[in-house]
Design an enzyme around this catalytic site. Structure first.
Site, PDB file in Angstrom:
ATOM      1  N   GLU A   1       5.737  -3.162   0.833  1.00  0.00           N
ATOM      2  CA  GLU A   1       5.897  -3.067  -0.582  1.00  0.00           C
ATOM      3  C   GLU A   1       4.980  -1.662  -0.826  1.00  0.00           C
ATOM      4  O   GLU A   1       3.814  -1.810  -0.693  1.00  0.00           O
ATOM      5  CB  GLU A   1       5.315  -4.381  -1.384  1.00  0.00           C
ATOM      6  CG  GLU A   1       5.822  -4.575  -2.917  1.00  0.00           C
ATOM      7  CD  GLU A   1       4.797  -3.650  -3.722  1.00  0.00           C
ATOM      8  OE1 GLU A   1       5.123  -2.499  -4.127  1.00  0.00           O
ATOM      9  OE2 GLU A   1       3.778  -4.565  -4.148  1.00  0.00           O
TER      10      GLU A   1
ATOM     11  N   CYS B   1       1.838   0.189  -8.493  1.00  0.00           N
ATOM     12  CA  CYS B   1       2.833   0.566  -7.783  1.00  0.00           C
ATOM     13  C   CYS B   1       4.210   0.982  -8.636  1.00  0.00           C
ATOM     14  O   CYS B   1       5.110   1.745  -8.464  1.00  0.00           O
ATOM     15  CB  CYS B   1       3.228  -0.027  -6.557  1.00  0.00           C
ATOM     16  SG  CYS B   1       3.404  -1.756  -6.798  1.00  0.00           S
TER      17      CYS B   1
ATOM     18  N   GLY C   1       2.430   1.932   5.124  1.00  0.00           N
ATOM     19  CA  GLY C   1       3.721   1.172   5.550  1.00  0.00           C
ATOM     20  C   GLY C   1       4.224   1.593   6.826  1.00  0.00           C
ATOM     21  O   GLY C   1       4.892   0.771   7.632  1.00  0.00           O
TER      22      GLY C   1
ATOM     23  N   GLY D   1       0.858  -1.215   0.078  1.00  0.00           N
ATOM     24  CA  GLY D   1      -0.127   0.004   0.078  1.00  0.00           C
ATOM     25  C   GLY D   1       0.906   1.212  -0.042  1.00  0.00           C
ATOM     26  O   GLY D   1       2.093   1.198  -0.432  1.00  0.00           O
ATOM     27  N   SER D   2       0.180   2.356   0.515  1.00  0.00           N
ATOM     28  CA  SER D   2       1.049   3.551   0.489  1.00  0.00           C
ATOM     29  C   SER D   2       2.138   3.599   1.482  1.00  0.00           C
ATOM     30  O   SER D   2       2.156   2.930   2.555  1.00  0.00           O
ATOM     31  CB  SER D   2      -0.057   4.672   0.956  1.00  0.00           C
ATOM     32  OG  SER D   2      -0.470   4.582   2.069  1.00  0.00           O
TER      33      SER D   2
ATOM     34  N   LYS E   1       2.735   5.889   3.773  1.00  0.00           N
ATOM     35  CA  LYS E   1       1.885   6.283   4.685  1.00  0.00           C
ATOM     36  C   LYS E   1       1.471   5.431   5.544  1.00  0.00           C
ATOM     37  O   LYS E   1       1.914   5.311   6.844  1.00  0.00           O
ATOM     38  CB  LYS E   1       0.721   7.320   4.588  1.00  0.00           C
ATOM     39  CG  LYS E   1       0.432   7.956   5.642  1.00  0.00           C
ATOM     40  CD  LYS E   1      -0.702   8.988   5.356  1.00  0.00           C
ATOM     41  CE  LYS E   1      -1.548   9.575   6.465  1.00  0.00           C
ATOM     42  NZ  LYS E   1      -3.033   9.388   6.365  1.00  0.00           N
TER      43      LYS E   1
HETATM   44  C1  UN1 Z   1       1.539  -3.234  -7.576  1.00  0.00           C
HETATM   45  O1  UN1 Z   1       1.208  -2.524  -8.321  1.00  0.00           O
HETATM   46  O2  UN1 Z   1       1.420  -3.452  -6.211  1.00  0.00           O
HETATM   47  O3  UN1 Z   1       4.821  -5.443 -12.028  1.00  0.00           O
HETATM   48  C2  UN1 Z   1       2.152  -4.594  -8.132  1.00  0.00           C
HETATM   49  C3  UN1 Z   1       3.759  -5.064 -11.925  1.00  0.00           C
HETATM   50  C4  UN1 Z   1       2.796  -6.095 -11.303  1.00  0.00           C
HETATM   51  C5  UN1 Z   1       2.617  -6.055 -10.005  1.00  0.00           C
HETATM   52  C6  UN1 Z   1       2.152  -4.591  -9.388  1.00  0.00           C
HETATM   53  N1  UN1 Z   1       3.114  -7.477 -11.822  1.00  0.00           N
HETATM   54  O4  UN1 Z   1       3.289  -4.162 -12.484  1.00  0.00           O
END
Ligand code: UN1
Length: 514
Positions: A267, A301, A250, A245-246, A248
């Site tokens: 992550e 992310c 984390g 998640g964000s 913040k």
């Molecule tokens: C995420 O956005 O939390 O590498 C994971 C990627 C994907 C996973 C993203 N396999 O874009």
């Protein structure tokens, strides 16, 4: 477009969230909580279902059950645990179409990406099944005569898995499938924005759990909001918290877990850049820049947030980029014609608007986008134009992660300058360079190059395969999930020294005579 109705998919996947808020694997417990939330699809703004949040009593039941399950599950030989995971993979294969469609409808990502997400789950099942026969330790030369040293990896305990809305099912699988073959039990708190996809997963895997005789309480799920997340982070019965998640969120989780000396895998946010050199294959670079920026409506992310382009090709590249942006189809993600679906909700839409306003106020120049779409097909109010902004790296807004299709574009002269720019953010998840120059590519990957957990050459920043370790440095949290040797975080390491001789020599040459 989907050939089956969403109601049929919900019923096929057995979703009845009013009555179910926690599951210990084989059975859903009757929902006892009094709080409910409505799940609205960002695709059409329609309510899909009401979900009851778990109560404290149910939370306790799940945790207690998980502790009992661990005592048995850790004793099952790892390849047998792998066999259960293999069967889970097969169930996911059988239900890929429906689950992919539900993910798309509940979260808003394209059907193609929804199916891709389920494919990631299937792939990690295959990976984990193989891994179940490869949980290996080392032997180490001892300094003492007739001694051997070795390392063993034992199951850790309960793993709390807190997942985000943007990958409502795959990130659970990265964690849960690995944890399961390692002999751990899992407690999943899915995002309260996408609980239905999580309920569906639980229902898909239930027949395997029922038929395979695995202890009740190995794969648990608790539907709740941040309060459940905090409870889990504080709970000493959960040995490892894996949170996505964000930054913040984390930081909060990390503090709570650290204060009880628990383990965590974090992550968190990224601020991923793509460097495009004048040695690049520009056609491929354009494709990568567009998919990385607008795929999942910029809500990965790993999405591209910054394009760092060499000055010699800067104007040409931007002109082509804007041309492609103008041709992108935005609309219902279940319709294959569309490239971009909606943002998750209206909060995300205002974050998009605020970020663009701030960028303008901070002196940046909007090249394309900056619009919330209205009218037919856009009734949910969550569809926006992907946006390109010419900005400088140090601007406050550029330094932040906005979960939306906003890409900041900047210019560079020398590769060193580009890399310095790319690294000059607090986050360190993913990065990439486009170049056909071997020296440039290798420099980018060297210790003086990208400081991110992921560094790619001639592909974008997103779309990582499950076989690699996934995660990033700095404010991304330092955790690694999924492939490679990430499994080690889900086990406890034990160093063993065995004396098979007749004497008992001490290490470091110490003499002790009695
Ligand atoms: C995420 O956005 O939390 O590498 C994971 C990627 C994907 C996973 C993203 N396999 O874009």
């Amino acid at each position: 477009m989907l050939s089956v109705k969403i109601e049929n998919i919900l019923s096929k996947l057995g979703i009845n969230p009013k009555n179910e808020s926690v599951c210990t694997g084989k059975q859903w417990l009757t929902a006892l909580g009094s709080e409910t939330i409505s799940i609205i699809s960002p695709v059409d703004g329609k309510k899909i279902a009401d979900v009851t949040l778990a109560s404290t009593t149910e939370y306790e039941k799940v945790i207690q059950q998980s502790q009992l399950a661990f005592d048995n599950w850790k004793k099952v030989p790892a390849p047998k645990r792998g066999e259960v995971v293999r069967q889970i993979g097969n169930k996911l294969r059988e239900n890929k179409e429906e689950l992919g469609a539900l993910v798309s409808y509940e979260m808003g990502k394209s059907l193609e990406e929804g199916l891709g997400e389920v494919q990631e789950m299937i792939d990690i099942c295959d990976f984990a099944c193989g891994l179940s026969r490869q949980l290996y330790g080392l032997t180490i030369a001892s300094e003492r005569k007739e001694h051997i040293m070795m390392e063993q990896w034992h199951p850790l305990g309960a793993v709390g898995i807190i997942t985000a809305f943007n990958f409502p099912v795959a990130v659970w699988a990265w964690n849960a499938m690995i944890a399961a073959v390692c002999g751990d039990v899992c407690i999943w708190k899915p995002s309260e924005k996408t609980p239905l996809s999580a309920i569906a997963v639980q229902n898909i895997i239930r027949p395997v759990l029922i038929n395979s005789n695995i202890p009740e309480g190995v794969f648990n799920i608790i539907l709740g909001d941040f309060r459940i997340g905090e409870k889990m982070a504080k709970d000493t019965r959960i040995q490892l918290i894996s949170a996505t998640g964000s930054t913040k969120m984390g930081k909060r989780v990390s503090q709570l877990v650290a204060s009880r000396l628990g383990k965590s895998i974090l992550e968190l946010g990224g601020n991923n850049a793509l460097i495009i050199t004048d040695d690049a294959d520009l056609k491929n670079a354009l494709k990568a820049a567009v998919f990385g920026s607008v795929g999942t409506a910029g809500q990965r992310c790993t999405s591209i947030r910054r394009l760092i382009i060499q000055n010699t090709i800067y104007d040409k590249f931007i002109a082509q980029l804007v041309k492609i942006y103008k041709q992108l189809n935005i609309g219902n993600p279940l319709n294959k014609q569309n490239h971009i679906g909606p943002l998750i909700d209206k909060i995300a839409v205002s974050n998009y608007q605020n970020a663009i306003n701030e960028a303008e106020n901070q002196g940046a120049k909007i090249l394309y986008g900056n619009k919330v779409l209205k009218g037919k097909g856009y009734e949910s109010g969550c569809y926006v134009l992907p946006t390109l902004i010419e900005a400088q790296n140090h601007l406050k807004i550029v330094q932040e992660e906005t979960f939306a299709p906003i890409t900041y574009i900047m210019k560079y002269n020398t590769l060193k300058e580009a890399i310095a720019m790319q690294n000059d953010v607090k986050q360190g998840l993913s990065s990439a360079i486009f170049t056909n120059n071997l020296k440039e590519a290798q420099y980018f990957l060297s210790h003086s190059g990208s400081d991110c957990g992921i560094a790619n050459v001639n592909i974008g920043t997103s779309g990582a395969e499950i076989g690699g370790a996934f995660g990033g440095e700095k404010e991304t949290g330092g955790g690694r999930e999924s492939g490679s040797d990430s499994w080690k975080a889900y086990m406890r390491r034990q160093t063993n020294t065995v004396n098979y001789g007749n004497d008992i020599p001490l290490a470091q040459g110490i003499k002790f005579e009695i």
